[in-house]
Design a protein around this motif. Sequence first.
Motif, PDB file in Angstrom:
ATOM      1  N   ALA A 223       6.715   4.887  38.676  1.00  0.00           N
ATOM      2  CA  ALA A 223       7.918   4.139  39.762  1.00  0.00           C
ATOM      3  C   ALA A 223       8.430   2.839  38.996  1.00  0.00           C
ATOM      4  O   ALA A 223       9.620   2.534  39.019  1.00  0.00           O
ATOM      5  N   LYS A 224       7.569   2.076  38.184  1.00  0.00           N
ATOM      6  CA  LYS A 224       8.084   0.916  37.505  1.00  0.00           C
ATOM      7  C   LYS A 224       9.100   1.271  36.473  1.00  0.00           C
ATOM      8  O   LYS A 224      10.201   0.836  36.413  1.00  0.00           O
ATOM      9  N   GLN A 225       8.793   2.380  35.622  1.00  0.00           N
ATOM     10  CA  GLN A 225       9.769   2.810  34.629  1.00  0.00           C
ATOM     11  C   GLN A 225      11.056   3.344  35.205  1.00  0.00           C
ATOM     12  O   GLN A 225      12.064   3.087  34.707  1.00  0.00           O
ATOM     13  N   TYR A 226      11.080   4.171  36.083  1.00  0.00           N
ATOM     14  CA  TYR A 226      12.202   4.773  36.763  1.00  0.00           C
ATOM     15  C   TYR A 226      12.813   3.687  37.497  1.00  0.00           C
ATOM     16  O   TYR A 226      14.249   3.582  37.585  1.00  0.00           O
ATOM     17  N   PRO A 251      20.812   9.390  42.714  1.00  0.00           N
ATOM     18  CA  PRO A 251      19.554   8.911  43.265  1.00  0.00           C
ATOM     19  C   PRO A 251      19.670   7.764  44.343  1.00  0.00           C
ATOM     20  O   PRO A 251      19.205   7.951  45.355  1.00  0.00           O
ATOM     21  N   PRO A 252      20.754   6.824  44.003  1.00  0.00           N
ATOM     22  CA  PRO A 252      21.106   5.931  45.256  1.00  0.00           C
ATOM     23  C   PRO A 252      21.612   6.321  46.451  1.00  0.00           C
ATOM     24  O   PRO A 252      21.188   5.829  47.494  1.00  0.00           O
ATOM     25  N   VAL A 253      22.388   7.245  46.244  1.00  0.00           N
ATOM     26  CA  VAL A 253      23.080   7.983  47.386  1.00  0.00           C
ATOM     27  C   VAL A 253      21.942   8.736  48.391  1.00  0.00           C
ATOM     28  O   VAL A 253      21.935   8.708  49.439  1.00  0.00           O
ATOM     29  N   THR A 254      21.029   9.535  47.640  1.00  0.00           N
ATOM     30  CA  THR A 254      19.887  10.212  48.130  1.00  0.00           C
ATOM     31  C   THR A 254      18.839   8.954  48.979  1.00  0.00           C
ATOM     32  O   THR A 254      18.614   9.225  50.131  1.00  0.00           O
ATOM     33  N   LEU A 255      18.699   8.096  48.297  1.00  0.00           N
ATOM     34  CA  LEU A 255      17.851   6.866  48.643  1.00  0.00           C
ATOM     35  C   LEU A 255      18.424   6.281  50.149  1.00  0.00           C
ATOM     36  O   LEU A 255      17.906   6.236  51.305  1.00  0.00           O
ATOM     37  N   ILE A 256      19.856   5.890  50.047  1.00  0.00           N
ATOM     38  CA  ILE A 256      20.365   5.363  51.159  1.00  0.00           C
ATOM     39  C   ILE A 256      20.654   6.360  52.432  1.00  0.00           C
ATOM     40  O   ILE A 256      20.373   6.105  53.532  1.00  0.00           O
ATOM     41  N   ALA A 302       4.565  13.988  45.306  1.00  0.00           N
ATOM     42  CA  ALA A 302       5.057  12.722  45.206  1.00  0.00           C
ATOM     43  C   ALA A 302       5.723  12.176  44.085  1.00  0.00           C
ATOM     44  O   ALA A 302       6.454  11.367  44.079  1.00  0.00           O
ATOM     45  N   ILE A 303       5.777  12.982  42.999  1.00  0.00           N
ATOM     46  CA  ILE A 303       6.028  12.574  41.731  1.00  0.00           C
ATOM     47  C   ILE A 303       7.586  12.544  41.681  1.00  0.00           C
ATOM     48  O   ILE A 303       8.462  11.720  41.454  1.00  0.00           O
ATOM     49  N   ILE A 304       8.335  13.808  42.285  1.00  0.00           N
ATOM     50  CA  ILE A 304       9.668  13.996  42.444  1.00  0.00           C
ATOM     51  C   ILE A 304      10.498  12.692  43.064  1.00  0.00           C
ATOM     52  O   ILE A 304      11.383  12.276  42.703  1.00  0.00           O
ATOM     53  N   PRO A 305       9.974  12.551  44.290  1.00  0.00           N
ATOM     54  CA  PRO A 305      10.605  11.649  45.196  1.00  0.00           C
ATOM     55  C   PRO A 305      10.477  10.170  44.489  1.00  0.00           C
ATOM     56  O   PRO A 305      11.257   9.223  44.575  1.00  0.00           O
ATOM     57  N   THR A 306       9.267   9.769  44.029  1.00  0.00           N
ATOM     58  CA  THR A 306       9.066   8.523  43.289  1.00  0.00           C
ATOM     59  C   THR A 306      10.351   8.132  42.133  1.00  0.00           C
ATOM     60  O   THR A 306      10.853   7.283  41.950  1.00  0.00           O
ATOM     61  N   MET A 307      10.405   9.376  41.257  1.00  0.00           N
ATOM     62  CA  MET A 307      11.434   9.411  40.375  1.00  0.00           C
ATOM     63  C   MET A 307      12.778   9.026  40.673  1.00  0.00           C
ATOM     64  O   MET A 307      13.515   8.110  40.337  1.00  0.00           O
TER      65      MET A 307
END
Length: 323
Positions: A223-226, A251-256, A302-307
């Motif tokens: 998570a820190k890396q990405y 990624p930012p659009v998906t998170l929002i 867990a890995i995919i959404p974390t990235m």
Amino acid sequence: MGELSVSPAVSVILPVLNEEAHLAESISAILSQDYRGAFEVILALGPSQDRTDEIAKSLSARDPRVKLVANPNGKTATGLNLAVAASTHPIIVRVDGHAKIPHDYLTLAVEILKQTGAVNVGGVMAAEGVSSFEKAVARAMRSPLGVGASRFHTGGEAGEVDTVYLGAFKREAINQAGGFDERYTRAQDWELNYRLRKNGGLIYFDPRLQVTYRPRPNLRKLAKQYFQYGTWRRVVSRSHSGTINLRYLAPPVTLIGCVTSVIGGALIHPILYIPVFVYGVFVGLSAALISRSMREFFSLLAIIPTMHFAWGAGFITSTKTLR
């Protein structure tokens, strides 16, 4: 740019910090190259908290081709510039302390530089894990479902690209571009390649250049890396207008969209849960397609959404500007 000799001498440079687990393997792979020309290895040593310096000194004592320079602030870009300054040869090949190159990497890289006239060539960031968690991360990193369709992650046809993983450079091109920008904690490779292209240089991808990359060993470090990837990609976009495309905005659009969906579903109407549900289905299907075991499947959930979310959060919250 000047013509290269048949087997030009090569300087392999590595910025090194806390690489106790992989440094010896990385250097052994470099020293075992089948390259017919001369080559040296420059390690820029940051202030490591493990046995990295001890291992580096032992490697240097055993082989005079391995040279050490101090990198007091530990920053990658600073270490790269210090290593370039300490090097002596016309070809600069960047390698990381947790990466392993195949025995013909230098031979191939120089051959491709000569054939294409490129100023920088690179290939595939071939993620390969050791632990079960790392293996699951590696699957995500080598799939377009995890990281998008960038060729240096997923492979593809040889040709001109915006950037490459690590890289084999013509030294004069680095010097003309002014070296790595030491203000960047991440994305310094992309940013240098941007300036090389602005100077008229060709950046060339060739899938034959496979580099074994060791992924982060746990979710927190991943998570820190990405998060840092997203943060510094936003900095690049501020410094160089027109360098953002839809892949970077995903990624930012998906998170929002997911956060808005959860809040809207809880406060307004359950139908607004649909976007986050759709993303959840995407993650589940992606994990099923990428995984090779049930254990990997659950890790990838867990890995995919974390990235995705860490990259998106870094991009959204980045306030850094460079002067």
